[in-house]
Design a protein around this motif. Structure first.
Motif: not given
Length: 174
Positions: A109-127
């Motif tokens: 069952e689909k929870l969501l569609t995620e789009d991380n394309t160019g989302r943060w542009n930061q060289s660090k982990f995102q939780d």
């Protein structure tokens, strides 16, 4: 050659305080964690009954990851311990390139569609935490969490997946 960290008294105290804060946050997160998968690592993936197609693993930024492209996917069976107030916490790298649009499913069952394309542009982990509707976990001791790439995109890279008990954010930043 040896290098030594040098700090002023104030800088040293700030440094120690920041380490203490990070450690406290880790302890709280561990207490809230119901189940945890380390994608790209053989034993955790086997323990969580990985299913995958057109998926690959790698190591970047000193951590293992898994991703899927060309409409591929990867999924894991995760314990809920009969909890109903859960969130899915996923770690991404904040400077990915290329199309990173994908769907996340709970038991098909689909929870969501995620789009991380160019989302943060930061060289660090995102939780990132995603609230799971109680109806998707009600009466279940296990769920299957699936990451499905959308045509022309890549699902992930995913560095860790956690099922965590939902709490007020103020409780986490104690």
């Amino acid at each position: 050659m040896m290098y030594w960290l040098t700090l002023t008294n104030k800088g040293y105290q700030t440094y120690i305080d920041s380490l203490s804060t990070i450690e406290k946050e880790k302890i709280i997160l561990e207490k809230l964690t119901v189940d945890f998968v380390a994608p790209g690592e053989q034993q955790p993936e086997t323990d969580h009954k990985i299913l995958q197609e057109k998926s690959r693993t790698g190591n970047a930024n000193q951590q293992f990851f898994r991703e899927a492209s060309s409409e591929g996917y990867f999924s894991y069976e995760m314990k809920t311990n009969a909890e109903t107030e859960l969130s899915l916490m996923v770690r991404y790298w904040g400077a990915e390139w290329g199309g990173r649009k994908f769907d996340i499913y709970i038991d098909d069952e689909k929870l969501l569609t995620e789009d991380n394309t160019g989302r943060w542009n930061q060289s660090k982990f995102q939780d990132i935490r995603y609230k799971i509707p109680s109806s998707m976990v009600q009466g279940k001791n296990h769920i299957r969490v699936k990451f499905q790439s959308i045509p022309g995109n890549t699902a992930g890279a995913v560095y860790f997946i956690r099922l965590v008990k939902r709490v007020d954010d103020s409780a986490i930043k104690d």
